[in-house]
Design an enzyme around this catalytic site. Structure first.
Site, PDB file in Angstrom:
ATOM      1  N   LYS A   1      44.091  43.317  58.771  1.00 57.03           N
ATOM      2  CA  LYS A   1      45.012  43.520  57.646  1.00 57.03           C
ATOM      3  C   LYS A   1      45.958  44.679  57.951  1.00 57.03           C
ATOM      4  O   LYS A   1      47.157  44.607  57.657  1.00 57.03           O
ATOM      5  CB  LYS A   1      44.223  43.780  56.357  1.00 57.03           C
ATOM      6  CG  LYS A   1      43.539  42.522  55.837  1.00 57.03           C
ATOM      7  CD  LYS A   1      42.472  42.788  54.793  1.00 57.03           C
ATOM      8  CE  LYS A   1      41.704  41.500  54.512  1.00 57.03           C
ATOM      9  NZ  LYS A   1      40.526  41.699  53.667  1.00 57.03           N
TER      10      LYS A   1
ATOM     11  N   GLN B   1      37.689  46.072  50.128  1.00 60.63           N
ATOM     12  CA  GLN B   1      37.046  45.172  51.092  1.00 60.63           C
ATOM     13  C   GLN B   1      35.585  44.943  50.675  1.00 60.63           C
ATOM     14  O   GLN B   1      34.840  45.883  50.447  1.00 60.63           O
ATOM     15  CB  GLN B   1      37.114  45.791  52.501  1.00 60.63           C
ATOM     16  CG  GLN B   1      36.589  44.897  53.605  1.00 60.63           C
ATOM     17  CD  GLN B   1      37.395  43.612  53.779  1.00 60.63           C
ATOM     18  OE1 GLN B   1      38.615  43.632  53.796  1.00 60.63           O
ATOM     19  NE2 GLN B   1      36.700  42.496  53.892  1.00 60.63           N
TER      20      GLN B   1
ATOM     21  N   ASP C   1      44.233  40.735  45.765  1.00 54.84           N
ATOM     22  CA  ASP C   1      43.199  39.762  46.139  1.00 54.84           C
ATOM     23  C   ASP C   1      43.100  38.651  45.085  1.00 54.84           C
ATOM     24  O   ASP C   1      42.502  37.619  45.322  1.00 54.84           O
ATOM     25  CB  ASP C   1      41.834  40.468  46.252  1.00 54.84           C
ATOM     26  CG  ASP C   1      41.307  40.460  47.676  1.00 54.84           C
ATOM     27  OD1 ASP C   1      41.821  39.676  48.492  1.00 54.84           O
ATOM     28  OD2 ASP C   1      40.365  41.233  47.952  1.00 54.84           O
TER      29      ASP C   1
END
Ligand code: NAD
Length: 284
Positions: free
Chosen positions: A52, A96, A119
């Protein structure tokens, strides 16, 4: 068979995003910013976060990774999320997963401001998806939809079968296919005779995490097959579908690796840009 080349499409998307960021830079504007928080040392998470980080650097985002020790207390993590929510330079916040034991994942995810939740896991964004309202969509199913769109594969009127009902992939995938006017069936671990249903699919999405779950006899001639699964085996990374066996039968299929995986990261960048645009508009 057409190979649905997620790697190539994701590279194209990154180039488009980079061009937009270049425009912003040329106008002297503030750059889009993504902050990734990673807690602990989970090796798979470290790889995902590095990927990422690399993708953000490639498109020119002003991004940062906050690495926290395994022993981080819940209140400290929530405090960091609060600070990022209030920081006007931060458009997207990604926590994460998985979090180390002792940290409450739901409590942390819900703390992220919905308009920075790139997300798409916040209940507000999930609710917006259910209601067909604009919002930040979960990256993996959004990446699948974008891949289908860029290959001119229409969903309207098709029978789409989704195997898997997780909150991050299966359920939002089914809702997005429904939004695109497909007739949707969702299968899961309690579905008896899976093959009887997958054989009816014009578009089959496998999101389970079991190598070779979808065999040749479970797919109709001419089906479009999207393999979301990522399984680490001795033979390397494989999906949920028996790719070589399905190749003569499917009209189009995603490879693993190089299919849905790169699209997920490209959608994270796209979501960050969407959040940036909303923040820029709302500030004027
Ligand atoms: P999960 O474990 O949360 O969900 C798996 C789902 O599969 C469940 O809903 C379960 O009911 C269903 N299932 C289990 N056994 C089954 C069976 N025998 N028949 C039918 N359904 C069955 O997993 P997840 O987070 O949704 O991820 C699924 C897979 O996708 C994993 O391999 C994961 O690594 C991968 N994944 C890939 C990406 C990507 O970017 N490519 C992103 C997220 C997840």
């Amino acid at each position: 068979m057409i190979v649905l080349d997620g790697k190539a499409v994701a590279a194209q998307m990154r180039a488009e995003i980079r061009a937009e960021v270049e425009n912003i830079r040329a106008r002297g504007g503030r750059l889009p910013g993504l902050t990734v928080i990673v807690v602990g040392e989970d090796p798979a998470s470290q790889v995902y976060v590095r990927n990422k980080e690399r993708a953000c650097a490639e498109v020119g985002f002003a991004s940062q990774v906050i690495r926290l020790p395994e022993t981080t207390a819940q209140e400290r993590l929530l405090g960091i999320i609060d600070d990022l929510n209030a920081d006007p330079a931060v458009d997207g916040i990604l926590l994460q997963l998985p979090l180390p034991r002792g940290l409450d994942t739901q409590k942390c995810l819900i703390r992220i401001a919905a308009h920075k939740d790139v997300d798409g896991f916040h209940p507000e964004n999930m609710g917006r998806l259910v209601q067909g309202l604009p919002g930040l969509r979960p990256c993996t199913p959004a990446g699948v939809m974008e891949l289908l769109r860029r290959y001119d594969i229409t969903c309207a009127g098709k029978h789409a079968v989704v195997v898997g009902r997780s909150t991050i992939v299966g359920k939002p995938m089914a809702l997005m296919l429904l939004e695109a006017h497909a007739t949707v069936t969702v299968c899961h671990s309690r579905t008896p005779d899976l093959g009887a249903i997958t054989r009816q699919a014009d578009i089959l999405v496998a999101a389970v995490g079991m190598p070779c779950l979808i065999r040749e006899d479970m797919v109709a001639e001419g089906a479009v097959v999207v393999d979301v699964g990522i399984n680490r085996t001795e033979a390397g990374l494989v999906g949920d579908c028996d790719y070589p066996a399905l190749t003569p039968k499917a009209a189009a299929m995603t490879p693993v690796p190089g299919g849905v995986g790169p699209m997920t990261i490209a959608m994270l960048l796209a979501n960050t840009l969407t959040a940036y645009r909303q923040h820029s508009v709302s500030r004027f």
